[in-house]
Scaffold this active site. Structure first.
Site, PDB file in Angstrom:
ATOM      1  N   ASN A 173       0.797  -1.221   0.000  1.00  0.00           N
ATOM      2  CA  ASN A 173       0.000   0.000   0.000  1.00  0.00           C
ATOM      3  C   ASN A 173       0.830   1.272   0.000  1.00  0.00           C
ATOM      4  O   ASN A 173       0.293   2.348  -0.287  1.00  0.00           O
ATOM      5  CB  ASN A 173      -0.936   0.006   1.210  1.00  0.00           C
ATOM      6  CG  ASN A 173      -1.883  -1.170   1.192  1.00  0.00           C
ATOM      7  OD1 ASN A 173      -1.917  -1.938   0.222  1.00  0.00           O
ATOM      8  ND2 ASN A 173      -2.645  -1.335   2.255  1.00  0.00           N
TER       9      ASN A 173
ATOM     10  N   LYS B 272      -6.592   5.629 -54.539  1.00  0.00           N
ATOM     11  CA  LYS B 272      -7.152   6.345 -53.387  1.00  0.00           C
ATOM     12  C   LYS B 272      -6.161   6.338 -52.233  1.00  0.00           C
ATOM     13  O   LYS B 272      -5.562   5.314 -51.906  1.00  0.00           O
ATOM     14  CB  LYS B 272      -8.455   5.688 -52.941  1.00  0.00           C
ATOM     15  CG  LYS B 272      -9.246   6.504 -51.914  1.00  0.00           C
ATOM     16  CD  LYS B 272     -10.603   5.851 -51.646  1.00  0.00           C
ATOM     17  CE  LYS B 272     -11.516   6.760 -50.851  1.00  0.00           C
ATOM     18  NZ  LYS B 272     -11.020   6.993 -49.491  1.00  0.00           N
TER      19      LYS B 272
ATOM     20  N   SER C 286      -7.287   1.976 -50.442  1.00  0.00           N
ATOM     21  CA  SER C 286      -8.472   1.179 -50.735  1.00  0.00           C
ATOM     22  C   SER C 286      -8.083  -0.132 -51.391  1.00  0.00           C
ATOM     23  O   SER C 286      -7.113  -0.204 -52.148  1.00  0.00           O
ATOM     24  CB  SER C 286      -9.422   1.957 -51.655  1.00  0.00           C
ATOM     25  OG  SER C 286     -10.504   1.142 -52.072  1.00  0.00           O
ATOM     26  N   SER C 287      -8.885  -1.144 -51.089  1.00  0.00           N
ATOM     27  CA  SER C 287      -8.683  -2.441 -51.733  1.00  0.00           C
ATOM     28  C   SER C 287      -9.480  -2.550 -53.027  1.00  0.00           C
ATOM     29  O   SER C 287      -9.363  -3.545 -53.747  1.00  0.00           O
ATOM     30  CB  SER C 287      -9.106  -3.568 -50.778  1.00  0.00           C
ATOM     31  OG  SER C 287     -10.497  -3.446 -50.470  1.00  0.00           O
TER      32      SER C 287
END
Length: 448
Positions: free
Chosen positions: A128, A305, A299-300
Protein backbone atom coordinates in the site's frame (compact mmCIF):
# COMPACT_ATOMS: atom_id res chain seq x y z
CA UNK A 1 9.49 -31.82 -15.43
CA UNK A 2 11.53 -30.99 -12.35
CA UNK A 3 9.51 -29.12 -9.76
CA UNK A 4 9.87 -27.50 -6.41
CA UNK A 5 7.23 -27.06 -3.72
CA UNK A 6 6.57 -23.82 -1.88
CA UNK A 7 4.01 -23.19 0.83
CA UNK A 8 2.10 -20.33 2.35
CA UNK A 9 -0.74 -20.25 4.89
CA UNK A 10 -3.15 -21.45 2.17
CA UNK A 11 -1.17 -24.60 1.46
CA UNK A 12 1.41 -26.01 -0.96
CA UNK A 13 2.01 -25.16 -4.62
CA UNK A 14 4.28 -26.97 -7.06
CA UNK A 15 6.33 -24.76 -9.38
CA UNK A 16 8.85 -25.54 -12.12
CA UNK A 17 12.21 -25.97 -10.46
CA UNK A 18 13.73 -23.18 -12.52
CA UNK A 19 10.83 -20.71 -12.15
CA UNK A 20 12.27 -17.26 -11.36
CA UNK A 21 9.24 -16.50 -9.18
CA UNK A 22 7.57 -18.09 -6.18
CA UNK A 23 4.26 -19.21 -4.75
CA UNK A 24 2.63 -15.78 -4.55
CA UNK A 25 3.22 -15.06 -8.23
CA UNK A 26 2.10 -18.57 -9.16
CA UNK A 27 -1.17 -18.09 -7.31
CA UNK A 28 -1.72 -14.74 -9.02
CA UNK A 29 -1.13 -16.23 -12.46
CA UNK A 30 -3.67 -18.94 -11.66
CA UNK A 31 -6.18 -16.56 -10.08
CA UNK A 32 -6.26 -14.03 -12.92
CA UNK A 33 -6.46 -15.94 -16.22
CA UNK A 34 -7.44 -12.88 -18.26
CA UNK A 35 -6.07 -13.26 -21.79
CA UNK A 36 -7.43 -9.90 -22.94
CA UNK A 37 -5.80 -8.03 -20.05
CA UNK A 38 -2.56 -6.22 -20.84
CA UNK A 39 0.32 -7.34 -18.63
CA UNK A 40 1.62 -5.20 -15.82
CA UNK A 41 3.30 -2.25 -17.58
CA UNK A 42 7.05 -2.66 -18.01
CA UNK A 43 7.54 0.93 -16.86
CA UNK A 44 5.79 0.10 -13.58
CA UNK A 45 7.92 -3.01 -13.06
CA UNK A 46 11.06 -0.89 -13.59
CA UNK A 47 9.78 1.74 -11.15
CA UNK A 48 8.99 -0.93 -8.54
CA UNK A 49 12.55 -2.20 -8.90
CA UNK A 50 13.79 1.33 -8.17
CA UNK A 51 11.58 1.55 -5.09
CA UNK A 52 12.83 -1.84 -3.84
CA UNK A 53 16.39 -0.70 -4.41
CA UNK A 54 15.83 2.48 -2.40
CA UNK A 55 14.28 0.47 0.44
CA UNK A 56 17.22 -1.91 0.50
CA UNK A 57 19.70 0.97 0.57
CA UNK A 58 17.84 2.67 3.42
CA UNK A 59 17.66 -0.56 5.44
CA UNK A 60 21.37 -1.20 4.87
CA UNK A 61 22.45 2.28 5.92
CA UNK A 62 20.33 2.08 9.06
CA UNK A 63 21.66 -1.37 9.96
CA UNK A 64 18.46 -3.33 9.36
CA UNK A 65 19.87 -5.31 6.45
CA UNK A 66 23.27 -6.96 6.13
CA UNK A 67 25.51 -5.13 3.64
CA UNK A 68 26.14 -8.19 1.48
CA UNK A 69 22.43 -9.04 1.38
CA UNK A 70 21.52 -5.46 0.52
CA UNK A 71 24.12 -5.42 -2.25
CA UNK A 72 22.64 -8.57 -3.77
CA UNK A 73 19.14 -7.10 -3.62
CA UNK A 74 20.30 -3.84 -5.19
CA UNK A 75 22.02 -5.73 -8.01
CA UNK A 76 18.89 -7.79 -8.69
CA UNK A 77 16.79 -4.62 -8.74
CA UNK A 78 19.16 -3.05 -11.27
CA UNK A 79 18.90 -6.12 -13.49
CA UNK A 80 15.11 -5.94 -13.43
CA UNK A 81 15.18 -2.24 -14.23
CA UNK A 82 17.46 -2.99 -17.19
CA UNK A 83 15.07 -5.78 -18.29
CA UNK A 84 17.75 -8.43 -17.73
CA UNK A 85 15.37 -10.48 -15.60
CA UNK A 86 12.20 -11.51 -17.41
CA UNK A 87 9.00 -11.23 -15.43
CA UNK A 88 5.95 -13.39 -16.08
CA UNK A 89 2.97 -11.85 -17.95
CA UNK A 90 0.96 -11.05 -14.85
CA UNK A 91 -2.34 -9.41 -15.90
CA UNK A 92 -2.72 -5.76 -15.04
CA UNK A 93 -6.37 -6.34 -14.11
CA UNK A 94 -5.64 -8.02 -10.79
CA UNK A 95 -7.33 -7.72 -7.45
CA UNK A 96 -5.61 -6.75 -4.22
CA UNK A 97 -4.48 -3.16 -4.85
CA UNK A 98 -1.29 -4.36 -6.54
CA UNK A 99 -0.23 -6.96 -3.99
CA UNK A 100 0.35 -9.58 -6.69
CA UNK A 101 2.68 -7.26 -8.58
CA UNK A 102 4.53 -6.31 -5.40
CA UNK A 103 4.95 -9.96 -4.45
CA UNK A 104 6.15 -10.80 -7.95
CA UNK A 105 8.92 -8.22 -7.58
CA UNK A 106 9.74 -9.50 -4.11
CA UNK A 107 10.09 -13.03 -5.47
CA UNK A 108 11.99 -12.16 -8.63
CA UNK A 109 14.45 -10.09 -6.63
CA UNK A 110 14.65 -12.54 -3.74
CA UNK A 111 15.32 -15.62 -5.87
CA UNK A 112 17.98 -13.80 -7.90
CA UNK A 113 19.60 -12.27 -4.81
CA UNK A 114 19.29 -15.26 -2.49
CA UNK A 115 17.16 -13.18 -0.13
CA UNK A 116 13.85 -13.86 1.58
CA UNK A 117 11.10 -12.20 -0.52
CA UNK A 118 9.16 -10.83 2.45
CA UNK A 119 11.53 -10.61 5.41
CA UNK A 120 14.39 -9.05 3.43
CA UNK A 121 13.28 -7.75 0.02
CA UNK A 122 9.99 -6.42 1.42
CA UNK A 123 11.49 -5.32 4.75
CA UNK A 124 9.57 -2.39 6.31
CA UNK A 125 7.24 -2.18 3.30
CA UNK A 126 3.63 -2.77 2.35
CA UNK A 127 2.06 -2.98 -1.07
CA UNK A 128 0.00 0.00 0.00
CA UNK A 129 2.99 2.36 0.15
CA UNK A 130 5.32 0.70 -2.36
CA UNK A 131 2.86 0.29 -5.21
CA UNK A 132 1.40 3.85 -5.33
CA UNK A 133 4.91 5.25 -4.99
CA UNK A 134 6.09 3.17 -7.94
CA UNK A 135 3.10 4.28 -9.99
CA UNK A 136 4.08 7.89 -9.35
CA UNK A 137 7.70 7.25 -10.32
CA UNK A 138 6.64 5.50 -13.52
CA UNK A 139 4.15 8.26 -14.30
CA UNK A 140 6.72 11.02 -13.79
CA UNK A 141 9.10 9.25 -16.16
CA UNK A 142 6.21 8.86 -18.61
CA UNK A 143 5.30 12.54 -18.35
CA UNK A 144 8.88 13.60 -19.03
CA UNK A 145 9.05 11.45 -22.14
CA UNK A 146 5.65 12.76 -23.26
CA UNK A 147 6.65 16.39 -22.71
CA UNK A 148 9.60 15.91 -25.09
CA UNK A 149 7.30 14.49 -27.77
CA UNK A 150 4.81 17.35 -27.37
CA UNK A 151 7.66 19.86 -27.55
CA UNK A 152 8.80 18.37 -30.86
CA UNK A 153 5.22 18.45 -32.15
CA UNK A 154 4.87 22.10 -31.19
CA UNK A 155 8.09 22.90 -33.05
CA UNK A 156 6.85 21.17 -36.19
CA UNK A 157 3.69 23.26 -36.29
CA UNK A 158 5.58 26.45 -35.52
CA UNK A 159 7.74 25.81 -38.58
CA UNK A 160 4.61 25.27 -40.67
CA UNK A 161 3.18 28.50 -39.27
CA UNK A 162 6.19 30.40 -40.62
CA UNK A 163 6.20 28.46 -43.89
CA UNK A 164 2.56 29.30 -44.65
CA UNK A 165 2.48 32.85 -43.23
CA UNK A 166 2.30 34.47 -46.69
CA UNK A 167 -0.75 32.51 -47.91
CA UNK A 168 -4.15 34.23 -47.52
CA UNK A 169 -7.07 31.86 -47.06
CA UNK A 170 -10.65 31.83 -45.89
CA UNK A 171 -11.42 31.05 -42.30
CA UNK A 172 -14.36 28.76 -41.63
CA UNK A 173 -17.02 29.08 -38.98
CA UNK A 174 -20.00 26.73 -38.77
CA UNK A 175 -18.29 24.81 -41.63
CA UNK A 176 -18.82 27.69 -44.10
CA UNK A 177 -16.64 30.53 -45.36
CA UNK A 178 -15.90 33.27 -42.84
CA UNK A 179 -13.47 36.20 -42.85
CA UNK A 180 -9.97 35.87 -44.30
CA UNK A 181 -6.78 35.09 -42.43
CA UNK A 182 -3.58 33.32 -43.43
CA UNK A 183 -2.89 29.61 -43.61
CA UNK A 184 0.07 30.31 -41.33
CA UNK A 185 -2.28 31.69 -38.71
CA UNK A 186 -4.30 28.48 -38.79
CA UNK A 187 -1.18 26.45 -38.14
CA UNK A 188 -0.06 28.94 -35.53
CA UNK A 189 -3.26 28.23 -33.61
CA UNK A 190 -2.43 24.52 -33.72
CA UNK A 191 1.07 25.26 -32.43
CA UNK A 192 -0.30 27.32 -29.53
CA UNK A 193 -2.60 24.50 -28.47
CA UNK A 194 0.35 22.10 -28.41
CA UNK A 195 2.38 24.70 -26.49
CA UNK A 196 -0.24 24.60 -23.74
CA UNK A 197 -0.13 20.81 -23.78
CA UNK A 198 3.63 20.94 -23.39
CA UNK A 199 3.41 23.34 -20.45
CA UNK A 200 0.64 21.41 -18.72
CA UNK A 201 2.41 18.08 -19.19
CA UNK A 202 5.63 19.48 -17.82
CA UNK A 203 4.02 21.20 -14.83
CA UNK A 204 1.70 18.40 -13.72
CA UNK A 205 4.71 16.32 -12.69
CA UNK A 206 4.59 18.36 -9.50
CA UNK A 207 1.30 16.66 -8.59
CA UNK A 208 3.05 13.30 -8.41
CA UNK A 209 6.19 14.13 -6.44
CA UNK A 210 4.59 13.58 -3.02
CA UNK A 211 4.77 9.87 -2.11
CA UNK A 212 3.62 7.72 0.79
CA UNK A 213 6.67 5.45 0.98
CA UNK A 214 7.26 4.52 4.62
CA UNK A 215 3.57 4.70 5.48
CA UNK A 216 3.25 0.88 5.23
CA UNK A 217 -0.31 -0.47 5.30
CA UNK A 218 -2.54 2.54 6.01
CA UNK A 219 -0.14 5.46 6.29
CA UNK A 220 0.70 5.21 9.98
CA UNK A 221 4.09 3.58 9.39
CA UNK A 222 3.14 0.63 11.58
CA UNK A 223 5.96 -2.02 11.73
CA UNK A 224 8.52 0.33 10.16
CA UNK A 225 11.22 2.05 12.26
CA UNK A 226 10.88 5.81 12.50
CA UNK A 227 14.42 6.27 11.23
CA UNK A 228 13.57 4.27 8.10
CA UNK A 229 10.38 6.25 7.46
CA UNK A 230 12.29 9.51 7.51
CA UNK A 231 15.17 8.17 5.39
CA UNK A 232 13.70 5.96 2.67
CA UNK A 233 12.28 8.75 0.50
CA UNK A 234 15.71 10.41 0.48
CA UNK A 235 17.17 7.20 -0.93
CA UNK A 236 14.41 6.96 -3.52
CA UNK A 237 15.17 10.52 -4.58
CA UNK A 238 18.80 9.51 -5.11
CA UNK A 239 17.90 6.33 -6.98
CA UNK A 240 15.40 7.94 -9.35
CA UNK A 241 16.86 11.40 -9.77
CA UNK A 242 13.36 12.79 -9.20
CA UNK A 243 12.60 15.49 -6.65
CA UNK A 244 10.31 13.36 -4.52
CA UNK A 245 9.14 14.20 -1.03
CA UNK A 246 7.40 12.28 1.74
CA UNK A 247 3.81 13.33 2.24
CA UNK A 248 3.01 15.22 5.42
CA UNK A 249 -0.13 13.13 5.87
CA UNK A 250 0.66 9.59 4.79
CA UNK A 251 -2.83 8.36 5.66
CA UNK A 252 -4.17 10.79 3.08
CA UNK A 253 -1.56 9.83 0.49
CA UNK A 254 -2.37 6.14 0.97
CA UNK A 255 -6.15 6.49 0.84
CA UNK A 256 -6.67 9.08 -1.89
CA UNK A 257 -5.71 8.89 -5.57
CA UNK A 258 -7.03 12.23 -6.81
CA UNK A 259 -3.57 13.34 -7.96
CA UNK A 260 -3.72 10.69 -10.66
CA UNK A 261 -7.10 12.01 -11.80
CA UNK A 262 -5.63 15.48 -12.15
CA UNK A 263 -2.74 14.18 -14.26
CA UNK A 264 -5.09 12.08 -16.36
CA UNK A 265 -7.20 15.17 -16.98
CA UNK A 266 -4.13 16.95 -18.36
CA UNK A 267 -3.61 14.08 -20.78
CA UNK A 268 -7.28 14.17 -21.74
CA UNK A 269 -6.82 17.83 -22.67
CA UNK A 270 -3.91 16.84 -24.89
CA UNK A 271 -6.04 14.10 -26.44
CA UNK A 272 -8.81 16.62 -27.10
CA UNK A 273 -6.36 18.90 -28.91
CA UNK A 274 -5.05 16.03 -31.00
CA UNK A 275 -8.58 15.03 -31.97
CA UNK A 276 -9.59 18.56 -32.89
CA UNK A 277 -6.43 19.41 -34.81
CA UNK A 278 -6.29 16.14 -36.72
CA UNK A 279 -9.93 16.65 -37.63
CA UNK A 280 -9.08 20.15 -38.87
CA UNK A 281 -6.16 18.84 -40.92
CA UNK A 282 -8.45 16.30 -42.56
CA UNK A 283 -10.88 19.12 -43.47
CA UNK A 284 -8.11 21.31 -44.85
CA UNK A 285 -6.92 18.37 -46.92
CA UNK A 286 -10.44 17.61 -48.12
CA UNK A 287 -10.89 21.29 -49.07
CA UNK A 288 -7.61 21.03 -51.01
CA UNK A 289 -5.94 23.85 -49.09
CA UNK A 290 -3.19 21.50 -47.95
CA UNK A 291 -1.78 18.23 -49.21
CA UNK A 292 -1.07 15.52 -46.69
CA UNK A 293 1.80 13.11 -47.36
CA UNK A 294 0.68 9.92 -49.06
CA UNK A 295 1.87 7.03 -46.89
CA UNK A 296 -0.09 4.00 -48.07
CA UNK A 297 -2.73 2.83 -50.51
CA UNK A 298 -6.15 3.69 -49.17
CA UNK A 299 -8.47 1.18 -50.73
CA UNK A 300 -8.68 -2.44 -51.73
CA UNK A 301 -11.12 -1.59 -54.53
CA UNK A 302 -10.48 2.03 -55.58
CA UNK A 303 -7.13 2.37 -57.38
CA UNK A 304 -5.11 5.43 -56.46
CA UNK A 305 -7.15 6.35 -53.39
CA UNK A 306 -5.10 7.64 -50.48
CA UNK A 307 -6.60 8.14 -47.03
CA UNK A 308 -5.41 10.29 -44.09
CA UNK A 309 -4.52 7.18 -42.10
CA UNK A 310 -1.99 8.82 -39.77
CA UNK A 311 -4.50 11.41 -38.66
CA UNK A 312 -7.15 8.75 -38.17
CA UNK A 313 -4.78 6.66 -36.07
CA UNK A 314 -3.91 9.66 -33.89
CA UNK A 315 -7.61 10.45 -33.47
CA UNK A 316 -8.31 6.90 -32.33
CA UNK A 317 -5.52 7.24 -29.79
CA UNK A 318 -7.19 10.42 -28.57
CA UNK A 319 -10.47 8.58 -28.12
CA UNK A 320 -8.69 5.79 -26.23
CA UNK A 321 -6.97 8.28 -23.91
CA UNK A 322 -10.27 9.96 -23.16
CA UNK A 323 -11.72 6.55 -22.31
CA UNK A 324 -8.72 5.86 -20.08
CA UNK A 325 -9.38 9.13 -18.27
CA UNK A 326 -12.81 7.82 -17.34
CA UNK A 327 -11.16 4.63 -16.05
CA UNK A 328 -8.66 6.57 -13.93
CA UNK A 329 -11.44 8.76 -12.54
CA UNK A 330 -13.66 5.81 -11.78
CA UNK A 331 -10.86 3.84 -10.10
CA UNK A 332 -9.83 6.78 -7.93
CA UNK A 333 -13.41 7.35 -6.80
CA UNK A 334 -13.96 3.65 -6.02
CA UNK A 335 -11.26 3.46 -3.36
CA UNK A 336 -12.58 2.67 0.10
CA UNK A 337 -11.47 4.11 3.43
CA UNK A 338 -7.70 3.68 3.80
CA UNK A 339 -6.81 2.06 0.45
CA UNK A 340 -7.55 2.13 -3.25
CA UNK A 341 -8.22 -1.42 -4.32
CA UNK A 342 -8.39 -0.49 -8.00
CA UNK A 343 -4.92 0.96 -8.30
CA UNK A 344 -3.77 -1.75 -10.79
CA UNK A 345 -6.38 -0.74 -13.38
CA UNK A 346 -5.73 2.93 -12.66
CA UNK A 347 -2.00 2.44 -13.18
CA UNK A 348 -2.50 0.47 -16.37
CA UNK A 349 -4.81 3.10 -17.89
CA UNK A 350 -2.70 6.06 -16.79
CA UNK A 351 0.62 4.69 -18.02
CA UNK A 352 -0.95 3.42 -21.24
CA UNK A 353 -2.28 6.91 -21.96
CA UNK A 354 1.18 8.40 -21.60
CA UNK A 355 2.69 5.89 -23.99
CA UNK A 356 -0.16 6.27 -26.47
CA UNK A 357 0.03 10.06 -26.44
CA UNK A 358 3.79 9.95 -26.90
CA UNK A 359 3.38 7.68 -29.90
CA UNK A 360 0.61 9.86 -31.31
CA UNK A 361 2.66 13.05 -30.99
CA UNK A 362 5.64 11.38 -32.63
CA UNK A 363 3.53 10.06 -35.52
CA UNK A 364 1.82 13.40 -36.08
CA UNK A 365 5.05 15.40 -35.93
CA UNK A 366 6.70 13.16 -38.51
CA UNK A 367 3.63 13.26 -40.76
CA UNK A 368 3.13 17.02 -40.47
CA UNK A 369 6.69 17.68 -41.63
CA UNK A 370 5.53 16.63 -45.09
CA UNK A 371 2.41 18.82 -45.25
CA UNK A 372 2.40 21.11 -48.28
CA UNK A 373 0.12 24.03 -49.05
CA UNK A 374 -1.78 24.17 -52.33
CA UNK A 375 -1.23 27.88 -52.86
CA UNK A 376 -3.07 27.99 -56.18
CA UNK A 377 -6.17 26.42 -54.68
CA UNK A 378 -6.02 28.67 -51.61
CA UNK A 379 -5.82 31.68 -53.93
CA UNK A 380 -8.71 30.46 -56.09
CA UNK A 381 -10.98 29.88 -53.09
CA UNK A 382 -9.94 33.18 -51.51
CA UNK A 383 -10.51 35.25 -54.63
CA UNK A 384 -13.89 33.70 -55.37
CA UNK A 385 -15.41 34.18 -51.91
CA UNK A 386 -17.72 37.13 -51.32
CA UNK A 387 -16.78 36.96 -47.61
CA UNK A 388 -13.48 38.77 -48.26
CA UNK A 389 -15.51 41.96 -48.55
CA UNK A 390 -15.66 42.02 -44.73
CA UNK A 391 -12.04 43.16 -44.69
CA UNK A 392 -13.12 46.41 -46.41
CA UNK A 393 -15.66 47.49 -43.79
CA UNK A 394 -13.32 50.03 -42.13
CA UNK A 395 -12.77 51.70 -45.50
CA UNK A 396 -16.21 51.55 -47.15
CA UNK A 397 -18.70 50.67 -44.42
CA UNK A 398 -21.22 47.87 -44.03
CA UNK A 399 -23.80 49.31 -46.40
CA UNK A 400 -21.41 49.77 -49.31
CA UNK A 401 -19.90 46.31 -48.72
CA UNK A 402 -23.36 44.73 -48.79
CA UNK A 403 -24.15 46.59 -52.00
CA UNK A 404 -20.98 45.31 -53.66
CA UNK A 405 -21.63 41.73 -52.57
CA UNK A 406 -25.17 41.83 -53.93
CA UNK A 407 -24.06 43.44 -57.19
CA UNK A 408 -21.54 40.65 -57.71
CA UNK A 409 -24.11 37.93 -56.97
CA UNK A 410 -26.62 39.50 -59.37
CA UNK A 411 -24.33 39.14 -62.37
CA UNK A 412 -26.04 37.07 -65.02
CA UNK A 413 -22.98 35.49 -66.60
CA UNK A 414 -21.66 32.65 -64.38
CA UNK A 415 -18.14 33.37 -65.64
CA UNK A 416 -18.39 36.82 -64.06
CA UNK A 417 -19.10 35.30 -60.63
CA UNK A 418 -15.84 33.37 -60.24
CA UNK A 419 -13.41 36.09 -59.12
CA UNK A 420 -14.78 38.46 -56.53
CA UNK A 421 -11.34 39.94 -55.89
CA UNK A 422 -11.07 41.07 -59.52
CA UNK A 423 -14.52 42.61 -59.22
CA UNK A 424 -13.39 44.53 -56.12
CA UNK A 425 -10.38 45.84 -58.01
CA UNK A 426 -12.73 47.18 -60.69
CA UNK A 427 -15.00 48.79 -58.10
CA UNK A 428 -12.52 50.02 -55.47
CA UNK A 429 -9.19 50.27 -57.21
CA UNK A 430 -6.16 48.00 -57.15
CA UNK A 431 -4.25 49.92 -54.46
CA UNK A 432 -6.98 49.62 -51.82
CA UNK A 433 -7.67 45.96 -52.61
CA UNK A 434 -4.00 44.96 -52.60
CA UNK A 435 -3.36 46.77 -49.33
CA UNK A 436 -6.50 45.49 -47.60
CA UNK A 437 -6.07 41.85 -48.61
CA UNK A 438 -2.35 41.62 -47.95
CA UNK A 439 -1.30 39.00 -45.36
CA UNK A 440 0.18 41.78 -43.24
CA UNK A 441 -3.10 43.69 -43.08
CA UNK A 442 -5.23 40.59 -42.56
CA UNK A 443 -3.14 39.59 -39.54
CA UNK A 444 -2.50 43.11 -38.16
CA UNK A 445 -4.86 42.57 -35.20
CA UNK A 446 -7.18 45.43 -35.93
CA UNK A 447 -7.04 48.34 -38.39
CA UNK A 448 -5.47 51.77 -38.09
Amino acid sequence: MNTRTEKDFLGDVELPADAPYGIHTARALANFPIPASPPVPASLVAALAQVKKACALANRELGFLAPEKAAAIVYACEKIQASNIAHPPLPALQGGAGTSTNMMLNELIGIDAGAHPIEEVNLHQSTNDVYPTAVKVAAINGLRALAEKVEALQGTFQRLENKFAHIPTLGKTEMVDAVPLTLGAEFGAFAEAFARDRWRTFKCEERLRVVNLGGTAVGTGLTAPRSYIFHVTDKLREVTGIGLSRGENLVDQTANADAFVEVSGIMKACAANLLKICGDLRLLHMNRKIKLPAVQAGSSIMPGKVNPVILESVMQIGIKVQANDFIVTECASRGSLQINEFMPLLASALLESMELLGAACGMLAKHAEGIAADEAECERQFNSSVEIVTAFLPAIGYGKATELAQKFKDRTDPADRTDFKRFLVQELGEALVTRTLSPQNLMALGHR
